[in-house]
Enzyme design. Sequence first.
Site, short mmCIF file in Angstrom:
data_model
loop_
_atom_site.label_atom_id
_atom_site.label_comp_id
_atom_site.label_asym_id
_atom_site.label_seq_id
_atom_site.Cartn_x
_atom_site.Cartn_y
_atom_site.Cartn_z
N VAL A 81 0.83 -1.20 0.00
CA VAL A 81 0.00 0.00 0.00
C VAL A 81 0.87 1.25 0.00
O VAL A 81 0.67 2.16 -0.81
CB VAL A 81 -0.95 0.00 1.21
CG1 VAL A 81 -1.78 1.28 1.22
CG2 VAL A 81 -1.86 -1.21 1.18
N MET B 89 5.00 2.95 1.38
CA MET B 89 6.33 2.72 1.93
C MET B 89 6.94 4.04 2.34
O MET B 89 6.96 5.01 1.57
CB MET B 89 7.22 2.02 0.89
CG MET B 89 8.61 1.71 1.38
SD MET B 89 8.58 0.55 2.77
CE MET B 89 10.11 1.00 3.59
N GLU B 90 7.47 4.06 3.57
CA GLU B 90 7.91 5.30 4.21
C GLU B 90 9.31 5.72 3.82
O GLU B 90 10.10 6.16 4.67
CB GLU B 90 7.84 5.13 5.73
CG GLU B 90 8.83 4.12 6.34
CD GLU B 90 8.37 2.69 6.36
OE1 GLU B 90 8.98 1.86 7.04
OE2 GLU B 90 7.38 2.38 5.67
N HIS C 161 0.26 7.53 8.55
CA HIS C 161 1.13 6.46 9.07
C HIS C 161 2.55 6.61 8.53
O HIS C 161 3.52 6.49 9.28
CB HIS C 161 0.55 5.10 8.68
CG HIS C 161 1.34 3.94 9.22
ND1 HIS C 161 1.12 3.42 10.49
CD2 HIS C 161 2.34 3.20 8.69
CE1 HIS C 161 1.95 2.42 10.69
NE2 HIS C 161 2.71 2.27 9.62
N GLU C 162 2.68 6.91 7.24
CA GLU C 162 4.02 7.06 6.67
C GLU C 162 4.70 8.32 7.20
O GLU C 162 5.92 8.33 7.40
CB GLU C 162 3.94 7.10 5.14
CG GLU C 162 3.22 5.91 4.50
CD GLU C 162 3.62 4.57 5.06
OE1 GLU C 162 4.83 4.32 5.25
OE2 GLU C 162 2.73 3.75 5.34
N GLU D 194 6.83 -0.35 13.49
CA GLU D 194 5.41 -0.32 13.11
C GLU D 194 4.48 -0.06 14.29
O GLU D 194 3.47 0.64 14.15
CB GLU D 194 5.03 -1.63 12.41
CG GLU D 194 5.78 -1.88 11.11
CD GLU D 194 5.55 -0.81 10.06
OE1 GLU D 194 4.64 0.03 10.25
OE2 GLU D 194 6.27 -0.80 9.06
#
Length: 706
Positions: free
Chosen positions: A313, A315-316, A340-341, A363
């Site tokens: 979905v 990626m940070e 979230h990222e 996480e």
Amino acid sequence: MSDLQKTPTSLCCCRKSLPSSGGHCAGDRPSGGPVSVPGAQQCPLVDVASASNFRCFTLRHLHLDLRLNFAMKEMSCWLVLDLVPVQPGVQTLVLDSHPSLLIHAIDCKVPGVGQQDPVSLTYRVDPFTDYGSSLNISLPTAATKPGRLIQITVRYTTTDGPAIWWLDSELTCGQSRPLVFTQGHSVCNRSFFPCFDTPTIKSTYTASVRVPDGVTVLMSASRSSYSAQDRVFQFSMEFPVPSYLVALVAGELQHVDVGPRSRVWAEPCLLSCAVKKLGGSVERWLGVAEQLFGVYLWGRCDIVFLPPSFPIVAMENPCLTFIIASILESSEFLLIDVVHEIAHGWFGNAVTNATWEEMWLSEGLATYAQRRITTEAYGEAFTCLETVVRLDALHRQLRLLGDNNPASKLHVKFEPGVNPSSLMNLFTYEKGFCFVSYLSQLCGDIRRFDCFLRDYISEFKFKSVVAQDLIDYFLGYFPELKDASVAQKEGLEFERWLNGCGPPLYEPDLSAGATLTRPVQDLCDLWQTSDALNLQAVTTFDLSTWSTFQIVLFLDRMLDTSPLSHDVMASLSSCYSSLFDSLNAEVQIRWLQMVVRNTFYPDLPRVRAFLNKHTSRMYTVPLYEDLVAGVMKCVAVEIFYQTQRRLHPNLRRTLQQILFQTGAAPANQNGPALPIVPPSPPPAATAATASGTTAAISLRDVNVSA
């Protein structure tokens, strides 16, 4: 990650020792086992996922020189490593590599010792695991003196490795130009460049990338420039990062600035939609995060939307979040994924888990931080609703795995050879979140805990840590809790949190979300009653006014009660299917899973239409697995034949394995379509479908971000 892997059965406590060395690690601590007593002797850190001798060297810097060849789907590469040996007598440099890398030559320079020309080095490649190999480089005597800088240059070519995804033009959103991107998490970047592929080691990096005309290159870097005359992009990451956070994307990309330090990148056909969806929200979320956790350390906070072939979905990657364009359909899921990222800018990127066995340090903390941001920005009720959806999914997964499955531990010990990516599951996120929430509850004041996290980041920024570092810092920060022996509180011992199987020992109070979750459960109760369905009561609930997360929660809980009778499915379809058609893919896939799991043939055309439209892993694999588990396998095969040319080869292989239990499709894959299954299966087959799919689907969460 967007789809969860099945848990390997070969989990054990095997360890192997590595020699002691330097690196950006907070301390030489064991990566598992009982919570230690402060001052006790610690064992050297172990990373069983790396073949490298990273503890023998300090990595000062790495440089990549890349020439992209879209026609051949190759990169011609130079890698330069600035290394300092930290132990005497080290005759060999061992790097993580991959069989897909074709090594051409390796040489060494020792600056400052009168050496004019680089010395050619001998090397060999040895097998390591199915996800990599070891590159063993013999060093000259002059290069082994501790404290002396050496430069190792590796010339190589990339081929078909797991980190590099080449998309033909028809697989992009605009279908006009090819595109390539890399995905390093968690141990894939060893197929991009030879490296110390462990989150323990961080370094700065630079890169030069040569591309054809009309191609724009982006990297996870803090600075960039472009020479139009040479068609070369230059990048510099001035902050130390682990190897898995070095990322690249190149294609027909354009941008719009959406804030003073953020811009949205996408293919031209997607850009206006992406900008409209995000607007000025990115700067707002960054501002809230900075109030909570301190200054954003990375400078830029750009976002690039990638085609549906992107395997997860989001990626940070620091300075440049990668996110799948498919998520643009759902504003609420887009919000959660981007926040979230952003949270990873503090938890995961600035302070990183030292080994993949403790991914929850990234996480779990990022999930907690994400929910603090959304609580401040959108209120407690919204955050509680999203948390209920995720915790429901956690308990669904636990029912499948069982309370004693080692995959449910926060610290998951795995033997050499197990791919860390296969252990990425909801426990990493949600059990980790619950432990962090418990620590917050212990200190008694959420604002005090915000201050603790802010100071934790300040203490450990640009380092890699183990759980003991977090716990020691927590108990030192709150000495009254240490004096009260909270780490040994019966039933809630920290060691049990980290090394115990099963559900979280504590879950936060989510009653603030009751105004949003109570109507959902009330509607579920009406549909799940053993008495005659009260349609009049059902129609008092107007789902068109509900949020996406409310509808998702409703469908998830209805999925949990499958199998449902044909009459109930017919009533559900009559009430809601037209509404669901107009909503986003997060809603649609859950309804279609109910259709497949309950063998409801009247809505089968909707399944066909969905799989013809969506070509991303997150929206295809769950439905194909459900179709194959029941009596609809022929339907799945037929849809696959019709759509396979629009699927990325990696996804195509995955679906072939699901459909045919092998790595390749049968020889007649370009032949005529297979016949459709009969419209009314026998009752025995229907029962078998219901029992067969319930267990299979329980492990999944459709939308887990990195």
